[in-house]
Enzyme design. Structure first.
Site, PDB file in Angstrom:
ATOM      1  N   VAL A  58       0.834  -1.197   0.000  1.00 34.73           N
ATOM      2  CA  VAL A  58       0.000   0.000   0.000  1.00 34.73           C
ATOM      3  C   VAL A  58       0.874   1.255   0.000  1.00 34.73           C
ATOM      4  CG1 VAL A  58      -1.717   1.281   1.316  1.00 34.73           C
ATOM      5  CG2 VAL A  58      -1.852  -1.193   1.173  1.00 34.73           C
ATOM      6  N   ALA A  59       1.939   1.182   0.787  1.00 29.57           N
ATOM      7  CA  ALA A  59       2.808   2.344   0.928  1.00 29.57           C
ATOM      8  C   ALA A  59       3.437   2.749  -0.398  1.00 29.57           C
ATOM      9  CB  ALA A  59       3.902   2.032   1.932  1.00 29.57           C
ATOM     10  N   ASP A 101      -3.056  33.218 -38.604  1.00 34.09           N
ATOM     11  CA  ASP A 101      -3.472  33.967 -39.783  1.00 34.09           C
ATOM     12  C   ASP A 101      -3.089  35.426 -39.531  1.00 34.09           C
ATOM     13  OD1 ASP A 101      -5.239  34.240 -37.752  1.00 34.09           O
ATOM     14  OD2 ASP A 101      -7.042  34.147 -38.965  1.00 34.09           O
ATOM     15  N   ASP A 122     -10.344  31.080 -37.831  1.00 35.17           N
ATOM     16  CA  ASP A 122     -11.654  31.601 -37.446  1.00 35.17           C
ATOM     17  C   ASP A 122     -12.765  31.322 -38.449  1.00 35.17           C
ATOM     18  OD1 ASP A 122     -10.842  33.371 -39.343  1.00 35.17           O
ATOM     19  OD2 ASP A 122     -10.323  34.949 -37.903  1.00 35.17           O
ATOM     20  N   ASP A 163     -11.129  27.005 -42.114  1.00 39.24           N
ATOM     21  CA  ASP A 163     -10.017  26.652 -41.226  1.00 39.24           C
ATOM     22  C   ASP A 163     -10.296  25.395 -40.408  1.00 39.24           C
ATOM     23  OD1 ASP A 163      -8.544  28.854 -41.981  1.00 39.24           O
ATOM     24  OD2 ASP A 163      -9.484  30.156 -40.502  1.00 39.24           O
ATOM     25  N   ASN A 197       7.571   7.282  -1.384  1.00 40.63           N
ATOM     26  CA  ASN A 197       7.137   5.887  -1.290  1.00 40.63           C
ATOM     27  C   ASN A 197       8.324   4.933  -1.372  1.00 40.63           C
ATOM     28  OD1 ASN A 197       4.721   7.098  -1.238  1.00 40.63           O
ATOM     29  ND2 ASN A 197       3.837   6.034  -2.981  1.00 40.63           N
ATOM     30  N   GLU A 235       9.974   4.625   1.940  1.00 40.73           N
ATOM     31  CA  GLU A 235       9.269   3.745   2.878  1.00 40.73           C
ATOM     32  C   GLU A 235       9.605   2.281   2.596  1.00 40.73           C
ATOM     33  OE1 GLU A 235       5.141   4.732   2.354  1.00 40.73           O
ATOM     34  OE2 GLU A 235       5.542   6.835   2.801  1.00 40.73           O
ATOM     35  N   ASN A 284       1.275   7.831   4.514  1.00 43.09           N
ATOM     36  CA  ASN A 284       0.735   8.016   3.169  1.00 43.09           C
ATOM     37  C   ASN A 284      -0.340   9.072   3.128  1.00 43.09           C
ATOM     38  OD1 ASN A 284       2.256   6.498   1.635  1.00 43.09           O
ATOM     39  ND2 ASN A 284       0.728   4.951   1.120  1.00 43.09           N
TER      40      ASN A 284
HETATM   41  P1  ATP Z   1      -5.681  36.708 -43.362  1.00 46.28           P
HETATM   42  O1  ATP Z   1      -4.589  35.789 -43.060  1.00 46.28           O
HETATM   43  O2  ATP Z   1      -5.219  38.129 -43.502  1.00 46.28           O
HETATM   44  O3  ATP Z   1      -6.846  36.586 -42.459  1.00 46.28           O
HETATM   45  P2  ATP Z   1      -6.943  35.216 -45.316  1.00 46.28           P
HETATM   46  O4  ATP Z   1      -6.077  34.021 -45.311  1.00 46.28           O
HETATM   47  O5  ATP Z   1      -8.221  35.156 -44.611  1.00 46.28           O
HETATM   48  O6  ATP Z   1      -6.142  36.452 -44.832  1.00 46.28           O
HETATM   49  P3  ATP Z   1      -8.481  35.730 -47.588  1.00 46.28           P
HETATM   50  O7  ATP Z   1      -9.540  36.369 -46.780  1.00 46.28           O
HETATM   51  O8  ATP Z   1      -8.674  34.396 -48.138  1.00 46.28           O
HETATM   52  O9  ATP Z   1      -7.143  35.709 -46.801  1.00 46.28           O
HETATM   53  O10 ATP Z   1      -8.117  36.751 -48.715  1.00 46.28           O
HETATM   54  C1  ATP Z   1      -7.285  36.424 -49.776  1.00 46.28           C
HETATM   55  C2  ATP Z   1      -7.427  37.499 -50.813  1.00 46.28           C
HETATM   56  O11 ATP Z   1      -8.751  37.502 -51.288  1.00 46.28           O
HETATM   57  C3  ATP Z   1      -7.172  38.915 -50.278  1.00 46.28           C
HETATM   58  O12 ATP Z   1      -5.827  39.272 -50.458  1.00 46.28           O
HETATM   59  C4  ATP Z   1      -8.104  39.769 -51.128  1.00 46.28           C
HETATM   60  O13 ATP Z   1      -7.443  40.192 -52.288  1.00 46.28           O
HETATM   61  C5  ATP Z   1      -9.218  38.807 -51.526  1.00 46.28           C
HETATM   62  N1  ATP Z   1     -10.427  39.040 -50.726  1.00 46.28           N
HETATM   63  C6  ATP Z   1     -10.521  39.051 -49.399  1.00 46.28           C
HETATM   64  N2  ATP Z   1     -11.778  39.265 -48.995  1.00 46.28           N
HETATM   65  C7  ATP Z   1     -12.510  39.425 -50.110  1.00 46.28           C
HETATM   66  C8  ATP Z   1     -13.894  39.655 -50.380  1.00 46.28           C
HETATM   67  N3  ATP Z   1     -14.774  39.794 -49.405  1.00 46.28           N
HETATM   68  N4  ATP Z   1     -14.284  39.752 -51.655  1.00 46.28           N
HETATM   69  C9  ATP Z   1     -13.418  39.602 -52.651  1.00 46.28           C
HETATM   70  N5  ATP Z   1     -12.119  39.375 -52.472  1.00 46.28           N
HETATM   71  C10 ATP Z   1     -11.644  39.284 -51.231  1.00 46.28           C
END
Ligand code: ATP
Length: 883
Positions: free
Chosen positions: A281-282, A328, A624, A628, A690, A693, A718
């Site tokens: 146990v110890a 990003d 985000d 992604d 332990n 012991e 313990n």
């Molecule tokens: P970040 O790392 O800055 O967040 P991201 O990886 O999200 O960028 P995207 O948003 O995919 O990048 O944008 C890539 C490219 O697409 C931009 O450089 C821009 O030229 C174009 N873009 C971004 N938003 C729009 C939009 N709403 N409409 C049309 N083209 C866009």
């Protein structure tokens, strides 16, 4: 409960559910329905009940061994007092285990509650956010891209809605939703006028009426079918359990050996049997998994107070090993507050235009090119102009705000140019297209996006009010690069007038280029210091962005990811990336050295993470958007922002930074490292105690010295000397230099060979004191066997308590280390000493523990030997023998 809501007209659904599309349910009605239908929850991991926790304590192997031993001891020599004492020990062990586990479960539960999701709902004529658990059938809900649907609902209106239903149907392709009434026998994947709990909105938005909640939803039904939910154990818990199991076996063998040596020497069989059992146990650190769980849960709670939500306990462990953080750009490293900064069309460029007055813009609006850019900015834009709070893409928001600054009326422009078709923005195509009707021409196609994505479709350019042949593409290419190198996010615009709606494949052909807008999105002030800290903590920060390499490089320089004189190969372009299965050494090195990856697609992000992991890195990843999600899941630690991140990203992530602060991750990593250090500390502490012991008793038996420890004394040790200091170690703040050290290697065991040797050395130092005082008292002081036993026992108590001070790092001076400065340690020390003194003074307990009166001189020797063991350990430590 409504039946087949997909097979009836939506008005009927609303009527049946006694709701109103215009006003929603009233608050009172919603409250009433919660009583009727219950909360909208599917308890996935129902917390363990108190009873379950209590029963589990009795099922513990240690308790079972102890109970069995008591039974046999009682059978062979019915000593009631001793039996009761052991039973009390069992109860105390159970009670401590119960309280600790309950605390762990409670903290996890409160964390779970903190992570509640919210839904947008129309109630009492108002659109508001409510916890998703409070949705009821009849509620009118609003969903948009990135949301996770929180209840089953019948669609009322849709705008380009497509939903991924893999969580329900296993089908990974997104389903396009519509409002068509369906046949009664339509199968689940085909119910296109319904949305289901747990599915994610890939694109578009919709209004819907909730039909089922909680266990009535499709997801709820599936969940109910699989009733046996396996208990989740963290890898750390598993490692600790394995360690404990291994020790149990080792001790059992040891106990059998002790028993047989005793038997062969003709010692009292019952006494030998009891010693062997008590030793077993110890030696087992029964408190280990619980103490570890409490340390982890406490760390999670501490972080949650700093707005860092850790969703899974094991993430804490992984955090300490994280050595690459992929991030990003927009919103994480920058403010995500876009402002139009530069305009370029025809042959002119206007910079820093945010400071210009309205006269300047009214002159510009005279030009057809600028007019067209503004039309594209407003029409090729998805910001909901009627929403109370305008949420959405910050670049589109900046365009609307810019239009309003120019005294244009975006709503009116949209009304007079109704949208016929939209190809939404997508990170792969990097452009967005709309087809808008207008009275004068018929239809105009507008597009905006990355320069490289648009320019190839353009054959003409709009200049001085005329459409001319587009001959100077290279000049524009250079200009875009120049703007990007200033850190601007660049968007290009093009258009085309058509008389009839073109075929899909012709939409993007023969476009007319108009110009570009550069957006300024300042780098966040606090990011630079955090990146510096990461660097000294041996963590590499890598930027993965879909943006232009120039913009990415400039922002990376501003926040300190890249030094200004960084080599060219630190920035890689998505189109040059080779991420095949087999890579040669040169490419591997190139990938491992790069710090910025620009114009990368979501697939490439995923492949990069896999590449890092294959090369033994532990990867944290910020994300985000919906795109992604695979990368967030793949990363060892997926990190989502609480405010800016989509709900789907938050669901996929392991960590949520509630206040969207990149810097908060630093806290999490620090905490992760500190907790792992603490776990190591108390593992070494408990095991060395332990070991002391076991070896003390074993050696004394071998050297035919009086027994230094009796079974009940071991059990007392313990309980007193193990648990309190171990818990206190887990309460420490972490060494101050913790972020100046490299991360722990992935897959490193809890106890490295160095830590094993430390454990053995500390254990032997205590043993030396115990065996030393036994021999000294026997040969020199000529003390009685019970006095010898008592002196050894008290030496062990004190030496074990002092052993806690060996748990600090060698590099830190003894008087300023983390352990010495930890008030909990001193608390545990004082409490343990007070309990020992009480036990000595309260005669009935003293009798059970076979404690006799000792002289001052004898106590003096106890202190000398115990301090000696600490001194000895410290000397070996300073000579480099331990950690
Ligand atoms: P970040 O790392 O800055 O967040 P991201 O990886 O999200 O960028 P995207 O948003 O995919 O990048 O944008 C890539 C490219 O697409 C931009 O450089 C821009 O030229 C174009 N873009 C971004 N938003 C729009 C939009 N709403 N409409 C049309 N083209 C866009």
């Amino acid at each position: 409960m409504i039946q087949v809501p997909f097979a009836i007209d939506v008005k009927n659904v609303v009527q049946t559910l006694n709701s109103s599309i215009q006003f929603g349910l009233t608050n009172e009605e919603a409250k009433r329905r919660i009583q009727e239908y219950g909360v909208n929850e599917i308890a996935e991991n129902k917390p363990k009940s108190k009873w379950r926790i209590l029963i589990d304590q009795f099922m513990d192997s240690i308790i079972l061994i102890l109970a069995l031993a008591t039974f046999f001891t009682f059978l062979f020599s019915p000593d009631l007092l001793e039996t009761i004492a052991i039973l009390i020990v069992i109860l105390i062990t159970v009670a401590i285990g119960f309280i600790m586990e309950l605390q762990g479960v409670r903290s996890l539960e409160s964390l779970r509650k903190m992570g509640v999701t919210e839904s947008t709902v129309l109630r009492d004529r108002q659109i508001k956010r409510v916890p998703s658990s409070l949705l009821v059938p009849g509620d009118i809900i609003l969903i948009e891209t990135g949301d996770i649907v929180s209840a089953d609902a019948r669609l009322i209106s849709v705008d380009n809605l497509s939903v991924k239903e893999a969580s329900l149907t296993g089908e990974s392709i997104a389903v396009i939703k519509n409002l068509k009434i369906l046949a009664k026998n339509t199968s689940l994947p085909e119910r296109s006028n319904m949305i289901f709990k747990g599915t994610s909105v890939i694109q578009g938005s919709a209004k819907a009426i909730v039909t089922y909640t909680g266990f009535q939803t499709q997801l709820g039904k599936i969940q109910q079918m699989s009733t046996t939910v396996e208990e989740q154990r963290t890898p750390l818990e598993k490692k600790l359990n394995e360690l404990s199991k291994w020790l149990i076996w080792l001790t059992v063998i040891f106990a059998i050996l002790i028993f047989f040596t005793g038997y062969l020497r003709g010692m009292d069989l019952i006494e030998t049997f009891k010693t062997a059992i008590a030793l077993a146990v110890a030696a087992i650190p029964e408190g280990l998994p619980i103490v570890a769980t409490i340390a982890l849960a406490r760390g999670m709670l501490k972080l949650s107070k700093r707005k860092v939500i850790i969703k899974k306990m094991e993430s804490i462990e992984t955090l300490g090993a994280t050595n690459i953080i992929c991030t990003d750009k927009t919103g994480t490293l920058t403010e995500d507050k876009m402002r139009v900064h530069t305009l370029a069309f025809e042959d002119d460029i206007w910079s820093a235009i945010q400071n210009e007055e309205s006269d300047f813009f009214s002159q510009l609006l005279q030009k057809k090119s600028f007019n067209s850019i503004m039309m594209a900015s407003v029409l090729c834009n998805n910001i909901d102009l009627n929403a109370l709070d305008r949420r959405g893409d910050s670049i589109e928001l900046a365009l609307i705000e810019f239009a309003e600054k120019l005294k244009l009326d975006p709503k009116k422009i949209k009304e007079s140019n109704p949208e016929e078709l939209e190809i939404p923005f997508d990170t792969n195509s990097k452009l967005m297209v709309t087809l808008n009707q207008n009275e004068s021409i018929g239809t105009t196609i507008y597009t905006k996006g990355a320069f490289e994505s648009i320019v190839n479709f353009c054959t003409t350019i709009l200049k001085h009010g005329e459409v001319q042949e587009f001959v100077n593409k290279n000049e524009w290419f250079d200009l875009v690069n120049k703007l990007a190198s200033q850190g601007l996010r660049v968007l290009s615009f093009a258009y085309k007038d058509v008389t009839a709606k073109p075929r899909k494949e012709d939409i993007l052909s023969n476009l007319t280029f108009i110009g570009v807008i550069g957006f300024l999105d300042p780098a966040r002030d606090d990011v630079k210091d955090t990146i510096k800290t990461y660097k000294s903590a041996g963590i590499k920060v890598v930027m993965l962005t879909g943006d232009h390499p120039g913009t990415a490089k400039k922002v990376a320089e501003e926040v300190g990811i890249l030094s200004k004189d960084a080599e060219n190969n630190s920035v890689l372009h998505g189109q040059d990336l080779q991420l095949t299965e087999e890579l040669n050494d040169a490419i591997k090195e190139q990938l491992l050295n790069a710090l910025v990856f620009a114009r990368v697609t979501p697939e490439q992000k995923l492949k990069l993470i896999t590449f890092y992991q294959k090369n033994n890195h532990t990867v944290g990843m910020f994300g985000d958007g919906i795109n992604d999600i695979p990368a967030l899941r793949k990363a060892d630690i997926g990190i989502a922002m609480g405010i800016r991140g989509t709900q789907a990203a938050r669901e996929a992530a392991d960590i949520i930074l509630k206040n969207d602060q990149f810097t908060a991750m630093e806290l999490a990593i620090k905490q992760g490292r500190a907790i792992f250090d603490h776990i190591r500390q108390f593992v070494v502490y408990l095991l060395s105690c332990n070991l002391a012991e076991v070896v003390s008793v074993g050696l004394a038996a071998l050297l035919i010295l009086p027994a230094p420890l009796l079974p009940l004394q071991i059990l007392f040790l313990n309980l007193v000397t193990d648990i309190f200091p171990a818990l206190a170690l887990g309460m420490g703040k972490g060494e101050v230099d913790i972020m100046n050290l490299p991360p722990r290697k992935a897959n490193e065991p809890i106890l490295t060979p160095k830590l094993w040797s430390s454990t053995i050395i500390y254990g032997l130092c205590i043993t030396a004191a115990v065996v030393g005082i036994t021999a000294y008292a026997h040969f020199t002081l000529k003390a009685s066997p019970s006095e010898i036993n008592n002196m050894a026992f008290f030496t062990l108590v004190l030496a074990q308590l002092l052993n806690v001070f060996n748990m600090s790092k060698t590099e830190v001076p003894f008087l300023s280390n983390e352990v010495i400065k930890n008030p909990w340690i001193w608390g545990a020390f004082v409490v343990s000493i007070l309990i020992t003194i009480s036990v000595y003074l309260i005669t009935p307990i003293a009798n059970v523990l076979h404690l006799v009166d000792l002289s001052r001189e004898q106590f003096g020797w106890v202190i000398v030997f115990a301090l000696g063991s600490l001194g000895l350990a410290q000397i070996i430590k300073r000579l480099g023998g331990t950690f």
